[in-house]
Scaffold this motif. Structure first.
Motif, PDB file in Angstrom:
ATOM      1  N   HIS A 272       0.830  -1.199   0.000  1.00 58.55           N
ATOM      2  CA  HIS A 272       0.000   0.000   0.000  1.00 58.55           C
ATOM      3  C   HIS A 272       0.869   1.256   0.000  1.00 58.55           C
ATOM      4  CE1 HIS A 272      -3.878  -2.038   1.774  1.00 58.55           C
ATOM      5  NE2 HIS A 272      -3.619  -2.383   0.529  1.00 58.55           N
ATOM      6  N   ILE A 273       0.213   2.406  -0.155  1.00 57.39           N
ATOM      7  CA  ILE A 273       0.884   3.700  -0.096  1.00 57.39           C
ATOM      8  C   ILE A 273       0.206   4.543   0.980  1.00 57.39           C
ATOM      9  CG2 ILE A 273       1.444   3.600  -2.556  1.00 57.39           C
ATOM     10  CD1 ILE A 273      -0.764   5.852  -2.900  1.00 57.39           C
ATOM     11  N   ASP A 274       0.689   5.757   1.178  1.00 57.98           N
ATOM     12  CA  ASP A 274       0.005   6.737   2.018  1.00 57.98           C
ATOM     13  C   ASP A 274       0.411   8.124   1.552  1.00 57.98           C
ATOM     14  OD1 ASP A 274      -1.658   7.671   4.037  1.00 57.98           O
ATOM     15  OD2 ASP A 274      -0.061   7.723   5.529  1.00 57.98           O
ATOM     16  N   ASN A 275      -0.420   9.088   1.863  1.00 60.12           N
ATOM     17  CA  ASN A 275      -0.140  10.511   1.643  1.00 60.12           C
ATOM     18  C   ASN A 275      -0.081  10.883   0.160  1.00 60.12           C
ATOM     19  OD1 ASN A 275       0.077  10.883   4.427  1.00 60.12           O
ATOM     20  ND2 ASN A 275       2.264  10.419   4.403  1.00 60.12           N
ATOM     21  N   ALA A 276      -1.000  11.751  -0.232  1.00 60.45           N
ATOM     22  CA  ALA A 276      -1.019  12.258  -1.600  1.00 60.45           C
ATOM     23  C   ALA A 276      -1.557  13.681  -1.589  1.00 60.45           C
ATOM     24  CB  ALA A 276      -1.887  11.376  -2.496  1.00 60.45           C
ATOM     25  N   ASN A 277      -0.860  14.553  -2.273  1.00 54.78           N
ATOM     26  CA  ASN A 277      -1.354  15.907  -2.481  1.00 54.78           C
ATOM     27  C   ASN A 277      -2.337  15.851  -3.645  1.00 54.78           C
ATOM     28  OD1 ASN A 277      -1.749  18.572  -3.289  1.00 54.78           O
ATOM     29  ND2 ASN A 277       0.345  19.182  -2.807  1.00 54.78           N
ATOM     30  N   PRO A 278      -3.601  16.232  -3.438  1.00 51.91           N
ATOM     31  CA  PRO A 278      -4.588  16.130  -4.521  1.00 51.91           C
ATOM     32  C   PRO A 278      -4.160  16.822  -5.811  1.00 51.91           C
ATOM     33  CG  PRO A 278      -5.670  16.678  -2.447  1.00 51.91           C
ATOM     34  CD  PRO A 278      -4.194  16.751  -2.193  1.00 51.91           C
ATOM     35  N   VAL A 279      -3.399  17.896  -5.693  1.00 49.79           N
ATOM     36  CA  VAL A 279      -2.948  18.633  -6.874  1.00 49.79           C
ATOM     37  C   VAL A 279      -2.065  17.763  -7.769  1.00 49.79           C
ATOM     38  CG1 VAL A 279      -1.541  20.600  -7.619  1.00 49.79           C
ATOM     39  CG2 VAL A 279      -3.136  20.866  -5.719  1.00 49.79           C
ATOM     40  N   MET A 280      -1.374  16.790  -7.177  1.00 53.36           N
ATOM     41  CA  MET A 280      -0.422  15.966  -7.925  1.00 53.36           C
ATOM     42  C   MET A 280      -1.051  14.695  -8.511  1.00 53.36           C
ATOM     43  SD  MET A 280       2.146  17.906  -7.554  1.00 53.36           S
ATOM     44  CE  MET A 280       3.558  16.977  -8.142  1.00 53.36           C
ATOM     45  N   VAL A 281      -2.289  14.415  -8.174  1.00 57.14           N
ATOM     46  CA  VAL A 281      -2.931  13.181  -8.640  1.00 57.14           C
ATOM     47  C   VAL A 281      -3.234  13.280 -10.130  1.00 57.14           C
ATOM     48  CG1 VAL A 281      -5.014  11.752  -8.454  1.00 57.14           C
ATOM     49  CG2 VAL A 281      -3.902  12.627  -6.385  1.00 57.14           C
TER      50      VAL A 281
END
Length: 495
Positions: A272-281
């Motif tokens: 799994h992953i964690d943490n994402a800035n919505p702007v970078m998706v």
């Protein structure tokens, strides 16, 4: 020298080390010390509590009582803790909570608690991890942080062992996998570090990561550590120690695929992953994450607020439109269910109370966009709501401190409850409908005649089963009902 590592657990904006997670701090430090030829024993705060609170004897729990989670995560060294502490030259205490949360089967140590336990241990005492920084530690949101009493400690330094640059980390991280010899890693998740710092020039007002330079760890070094952990018995991994997974190698999709594919080829039970800035998706990276990671995966968005006034005054990392676009993209590719019953990849949303500029309109804006998410039939796995901690050294502390926490505290229960009742409850019925079977749920704790279970992964759903199941065993569970933030279920019996 004879060292003892006392792991009191860590929780930071870009990294988790509270069981079932095994954090990076104990692994890195353990690896460095054994590489240098020292004798090292690993203990947890649970071992110390068993000694100090229960005189070394595990209390007998009857069928009407709760599991004692303060001593749930004992190491294999618990029976010899007195001898180990009496014979050590240096006690290394790892601790620090900068993003307070709720934990099902662990309680991180507080500075006050730990100081009371270690003050009479006759050896050098080193406090490291987040609590050793200027920010201190705080287990509860909305309160000032605790600071160490330097009459007790010889040193307090978050990077005392200089295992903070990737050149140093990569030398010692594979050897640090040997710390798993002190525990049973079958149901533990390894938190893996991929980068430090934040790509933004001006960070969020409350964040303790903003002043760190962004540096990326090379794929080969990450793979070397993961292989060592796998060989030591680990089967569950989260690439979670970074501020934004999508930002890896400057948001380079090919580099992210080079990172994920070799780990997926090991066929871990969890990736799994964690943490994402919505702007970078974006769509390209989202498809890669869905392809290589295991189901139940969550990209946690540090949205914090949908109120544009709060966003501007706190330099938050996204706008409502960017967040909604990110939710749409992840649902487009990740909403489909995987073999364990959960969607392959879903967004999570973090909301903070107490930021500068917060008003009643802030809550209205949050509810407006949550309602839009529901109306568009997007899935969001979880909404994490907490009170901000105004840590010293952050812009929030310097500008307003706890002004807005004090001003709006009378509204927080009402605001939180409305989100739980009108958003969380409805979302749970979509994400985990009645009749769905969640596979491989681990029975974790008892509360009288109820057993709380969950899958191993990032932010897994908690399922309450109305029978006292054997703990640490795996069950397939069919969902029978919904509560505000959890679900009820029954064990699927083998035919």
């Amino acid at each position: 020298m004879k060292y003892v590592i006392l792991d009191c657990y860590t929780d930071e904006p870009s990294g988790l080390g509270v069981p079932p997670y095994v954090g990076t701090y104990p692994r890195y430090i353990y690896g460095k010390l054994i590489t240098e030829g020292h004798n090292v024993t690993y203990l947890t705060i649970d071992d110390m509590r068993l000694l100090k609170k229960y005189d070394g004897q595990k209390p007998i729990i009857n069928e009407k009582q709760k599991t004692k989670i303060d001593i749930y995560n004992l190491t294999k060294n618990s029976p010899i803790i007195k001898e180990v502490l009496a014979d050590c030259d240096s006690l290394i205490v790892i601790m620090g909570v900068h993003t307070p949360g709720k934990y099902l089967s662990a309680i991180p140590g507080t500075i006050r608690e730990v100081q009371d336990y270690v003050k009479d241990v006759r050896c050098e005492k080193i406090l490291t991890g987040p609590a050793g920084s200027e920010h201190g530690s705080q287990l509860e949101g909305g309160k000032w942080s605790e600071k160490p009493d330097m009459k007790i400690w010889d040193t307090a330094d978050p990077n005392y062992f200089n295992v903070s640059t990737f050149n140093e980390i990569n030398k010692y991280a594979p050897a640090g996998a040997k710390v798993l010899e002190h525990i049973n890693p079958e149901h533990s998740i390894m938190e893996i570090e991929t980068s430090t710092g934040c790509f933004r020039d001006i960070g969020c007002s409350y964040c303790v990561e903003a002043n760190k330079p962004q540096v990326f760890r090379e794929q080969e070094d990450i793979h070397s550590e993961v292989r060592a952990l796998y060989e030591a018995g680990a089967r569950h991994f989260r690439l979670g120690k970074q501020t934004c997974f999508y930002s890896y190698k400057k948001q380079n999709a090919k580099e992210i695929e080079k990172l994920l594919k070799p780990i997926a080829d090991l066929k871990p039970k969890t990736l799994h992953i964690d943490n994402a800035n919505p702007v970078m998706v974006n769509e390209e990276i989202t498809k890669i994450i869905v392809k290589y990671c295991t189901p139940g995966n969550i990209a946690a968005f540090g949205v914090e607020s949908f109120d544009m006034e709060v966003i501007k005054k706190n330099q938050l990392n996204s706008t409502p439109s960017a967040t909604m676009r990110a939710v749409e993209i992840i649902n487009k590719y990740g909403k489909e269910r995987g073999e364990n019953g959960m969607s392959k990849l879903l967004p999570g949303i973090n909301i903070l109370f107490g930021l500068q500029g917060e008003t009643k309109q802030t809550h209205a804006e949050n509810m407006k966009y949550f309602s839009e998410i529901l109306d568009k039939d997007y899935f969001v796995r979880r909404i994490n709501i907490r009170k901000v901690v105004p840590f010293e050294g952050t812009p929030l502390h310097e500008r307003v401190g706890n002004k807005f926490l004090r001003k709006n505290d009378k509204y927080y229960w009402k605001w939180r409850n409305q989100i739980r009742q009108e958003v969380d409850f409805e979302m749970l019925k979509k994400v985990a409908p009645i009749g769905l079977v969640l596979k491989d749920c681990i029975a974790e704790v008892h509360d009288g005649g109820i057993t709380f279970c969950r899958q191993i992964g990032t932010y897994p759903l908690i399922v309450g089963v109305k029978e006292r199941l054997d703990l640490q065993k795996s069950y397939d569970i069919k969902i029978t009902g919904h509560m505000l933030r959890s679900i009820t279920g029954e064990v699927v019996k083998e035919e």
